[in-house]
Scaffold this motif. Sequence first.
Motif, mmCIF file in Angstrom:
data_model
loop_
_atom_site.group_PDB
_atom_site.id
_atom_site.type_symbol
_atom_site.label_atom_id
_atom_site.label_comp_id
_atom_site.label_asym_id
_atom_site.label_seq_id
_atom_site.Cartn_x
_atom_site.Cartn_y
_atom_site.Cartn_z
ATOM 1 N N ASP A 181 -23.162 -38.621 72.844
ATOM 2 C CA ASP A 181 -24.542 -38.852 73.283
ATOM 3 C C ASP A 181 -25.303 -37.557 73.522
ATOM 4 O O ASP A 181 -26.475 -37.433 73.141
ATOM 5 N N ASP A 182 -24.646 -36.585 74.154
ATOM 6 C CA ASP A 182 -25.361 -35.367 74.513
ATOM 7 C C ASP A 182 -25.674 -34.479 73.316
ATOM 8 O O ASP A 182 -26.467 -33.542 73.426
ATOM 9 N N GLN A 183 -25.065 -34.780 72.158
ATOM 10 C CA GLN A 183 -25.321 -33.985 70.961
ATOM 11 C C GLN A 183 -26.325 -34.634 70.002
ATOM 12 O O GLN A 183 -26.690 -34.040 68.991
ATOM 13 N N LEU A 184 -26.750 -35.852 70.323
ATOM 14 C CA LEU A 184 -27.647 -36.577 69.414
ATOM 15 C C LEU A 184 -28.978 -35.853 69.180
ATOM 16 O O LEU A 184 -29.443 -35.786 68.040
ATOM 17 N N PRO A 185 -29.634 -35.301 70.208
ATOM 18 C CA PRO A 185 -30.922 -34.632 69.947
ATOM 19 C C PRO A 185 -30.814 -33.460 68.969
ATOM 20 O O PRO A 185 -31.637 -33.328 68.059
ATOM 21 N N VAL A 186 -29.796 -32.592 69.130
ATOM 22 C CA VAL A 186 -29.679 -31.452 68.220
ATOM 23 C C VAL A 186 -29.235 -31.911 66.839
ATOM 24 O O VAL A 186 -29.616 -31.316 65.829
ATOM 25 N N MET A 187 -28.443 -32.977 66.777
ATOM 26 C CA MET A 187 -28.051 -33.532 65.482
ATOM 27 C C MET A 187 -29.286 -34.059 64.750
ATOM 28 O O MET A 187 -29.456 -33.816 63.545
ATOM 29 N N ALA A 188 -30.151 -34.745 65.473
ATOM 30 C CA ALA A 188 -31.369 -35.287 64.860
ATOM 31 C C ALA A 188 -32.254 -34.171 64.333
ATOM 32 O O ALA A 188 -32.848 -34.274 63.246
ATOM 33 N N GLU A 189 -32.360 -33.098 65.076
ATOM 34 C CA GLU A 189 -33.169 -31.957 64.635
ATOM 35 C C GLU A 189 -32.619 -31.368 63.344
ATOM 36 O O GLU A 189 -33.362 -31.052 62.413
ATOM 37 N N MET A 190 -31.294 -31.244 63.263
ATOM 38 C CA MET A 190 -30.673 -30.696 62.064
ATOM 39 C C MET A 190 -30.818 -31.654 60.878
ATOM 40 O O MET A 190 -31.111 -31.242 59.755
ATOM 41 N N VAL A 191 -30.636 -32.954 61.112
ATOM 42 C CA VAL A 191 -30.739 -33.956 60.051
ATOM 43 C C VAL A 191 -32.129 -33.927 59.409
ATOM 44 O O VAL A 191 -32.282 -34.192 58.214
ATOM 45 N N SER A 192 -33.135 -33.557 60.182
ATOM 46 C CA SER A 192 -34.509 -33.530 59.669
ATOM 47 C C SER A 192 -34.695 -32.557 58.517
ATOM 48 O O SER A 192 -35.705 -32.625 57.801
ATOM 49 N N ALA A 193 -33.742 -31.668 58.294
ATOM 50 C CA ALA A 193 -33.842 -30.716 57.185
ATOM 51 C C ALA A 193 -33.914 -31.412 55.837
ATOM 52 O O ALA A 193 -34.389 -30.841 54.856
ATOM 53 N N ILE A 194 -33.470 -32.666 55.775
ATOM 54 C CA ILE A 194 -33.518 -33.394 54.502
ATOM 55 C C ILE A 194 -34.954 -33.587 54.028
ATOM 56 O O ILE A 194 -35.201 -33.836 52.840
ATOM 57 N N ASN A 195 -35.917 -33.432 54.922
ATOM 58 C CA ASN A 195 -37.316 -33.587 54.524
ATOM 59 C C ASN A 195 -37.784 -32.499 53.564
ATOM 60 O O ASN A 195 -38.844 -32.635 52.950
ATOM 61 N N ASP A 196 -37.005 -31.440 53.421
ATOM 62 C CA ASP A 196 -37.358 -30.393 52.461
ATOM 63 C C ASP A 196 -36.904 -30.729 51.046
ATOM 64 O O ASP A 196 -37.214 -30.002 50.095
ATOM 65 N N ALA A 197 -36.167 -31.820 50.878
ATOM 66 C CA ALA A 197 -35.757 -32.232 49.533
ATOM 67 C C ALA A 197 -36.991 -32.671 48.747
ATOM 68 O O ALA A 197 -37.946 -33.209 49.309
ATOM 69 N N PRO A 198 -37.007 -32.443 47.440
ATOM 70 C CA PRO A 198 -38.198 -32.777 46.639
ATOM 71 C C PRO A 198 -38.506 -34.279 46.671
ATOM 72 O O PRO A 198 -37.601 -35.115 46.614
ATOM 73 N N ILE A 199 -39.812 -34.593 46.766
ATOM 74 C CA ILE A 199 -40.261 -35.985 46.651
ATOM 75 C C ILE A 199 -41.195 -36.160 45.452
ATOM 76 O O ILE A 199 -41.702 -37.248 45.205
ATOM 77 N N ASP A 200 -41.431 -35.068 44.724
ATOM 78 C CA ASP A 200 -42.273 -35.090 43.529
ATOM 79 C C ASP A 200 -43.655 -35.642 43.876
ATOM 80 O O ASP A 200 -44.285 -35.139 44.787
ATOM 81 N N ASP A 201 -44.104 -36.706 43.230
ATOM 82 C CA ASP A 201 -45.471 -37.186 43.438
ATOM 83 C C ASP A 201 -45.559 -38.441 44.312
ATOM 84 O O ASP A 201 -46.610 -39.090 44.372
ATOM 85 N N LEU A 202 -44.479 -38.798 44.976
ATOM 86 C CA LEU A 202 -44.506 -39.972 45.841
ATOM 87 C C LEU A 202 -45.445 -39.755 47.022
ATOM 88 O O LEU A 202 -45.489 -38.672 47.617
ATOM 89 N N ASP A 203 -46.198 -40.783 47.362
ATOM 90 C CA ASP A 203 -47.093 -40.743 48.513
ATOM 91 C C ASP A 203 -46.317 -41.205 49.738
ATOM 92 O O ASP A 203 -46.418 -42.351 50.181
#
Length: 329
Positions: A181-203
């Motif tokens: 439980d105490d590691q969930l916030p930092v894990m969530a912050e790290m997981v957010s890095a996936i947002n840098d993956a390409p999405i091409d032209d999707l809105d």
Amino acid sequence: MEIVEFGSDDSGLVARFVDVSNAVRRHDAPWQHLQTVHAATGMLRHGWDGEPAVPFLATHGGDDVAAGEWHVGNYDNLHIAWLTVDVHPAFRRRGHGTELLEALVDRTRSAGRTSVGGDGWDNELSRSFAARHGFEQKAVEVNRRQLLAEVDPALVDRLHAEAAAVAASYELVRCPARTPDDQLPVMAEMVSAINDAPIDDLDIEDEVFNAERVRAYEEAHAGRGITLHRLVARHRETGELAGQTVIGVDRERPHLGNQHDTSVVRAHRGHRLGLLLKTGMLQWLREVEPQIEEIDTWNAESNNFMIDVNEMLGYRIVGRALAFQKSLA
């Protein structure tokens, strides 16, 4: 045509839904593994992270002619619904797909969403159906498969050692399937890095990850009978989580692995952490899941960095999918 909405507890309709889906897989994508009732039930009950799709079965004249799904998320991208329309090969070109699609679009409008998206294999059938209904192609996703019998462990170890020499400031941490439980916030912050993956032209907007969603993802996969192996790169000096890779293994078919996210936090790139994580995961699986025979992964066709890493490790293309989107505004 009658369109029936059902739930994961209706075993008879789930089985018929699976039969239609498997007929489509055999015809359109024979490299795909067939769906099982167990796997479909779990996905329809738990989804990827606790937000399962709503399933539909379309019948005509006593025959199951199509299967569909309507999926919306409530963490982010509140403007869009993702639709699936699978028409049984024996009943195509009779308007069943159009009727099911229109019903799903109507449901989207009623929910106040202003965009619909979906995907299909890279073939004329998918492209023509999408164009006929006003959808535009927005991205290309490629399915690759790694056959572990063809992957030389010595090569994996050598590549891992080379990456580790560059990434000497980092250590790999094998995480439990359920994050404390105490590691969930930092894990969530790290997981957010996936947002840098390409999405091409999707809105679409960046996905929102918080402690609740990380836990929901873990619990959903546990509920589906899938073991998660999460390997994290941690900066030795600061303790910051720098990246991760995750493999899921379905206990019903433990010889099959599925690659989930692999991502590196932007501030920690340039140290070959992607290769370090992927090779480190193969070494871990060699110890704890030696029965795995193959691993499937998906990447945007434009994600050259991750594709290079995957191909270095023996992943080969098995299928190519097109993502489509349409505005309802």
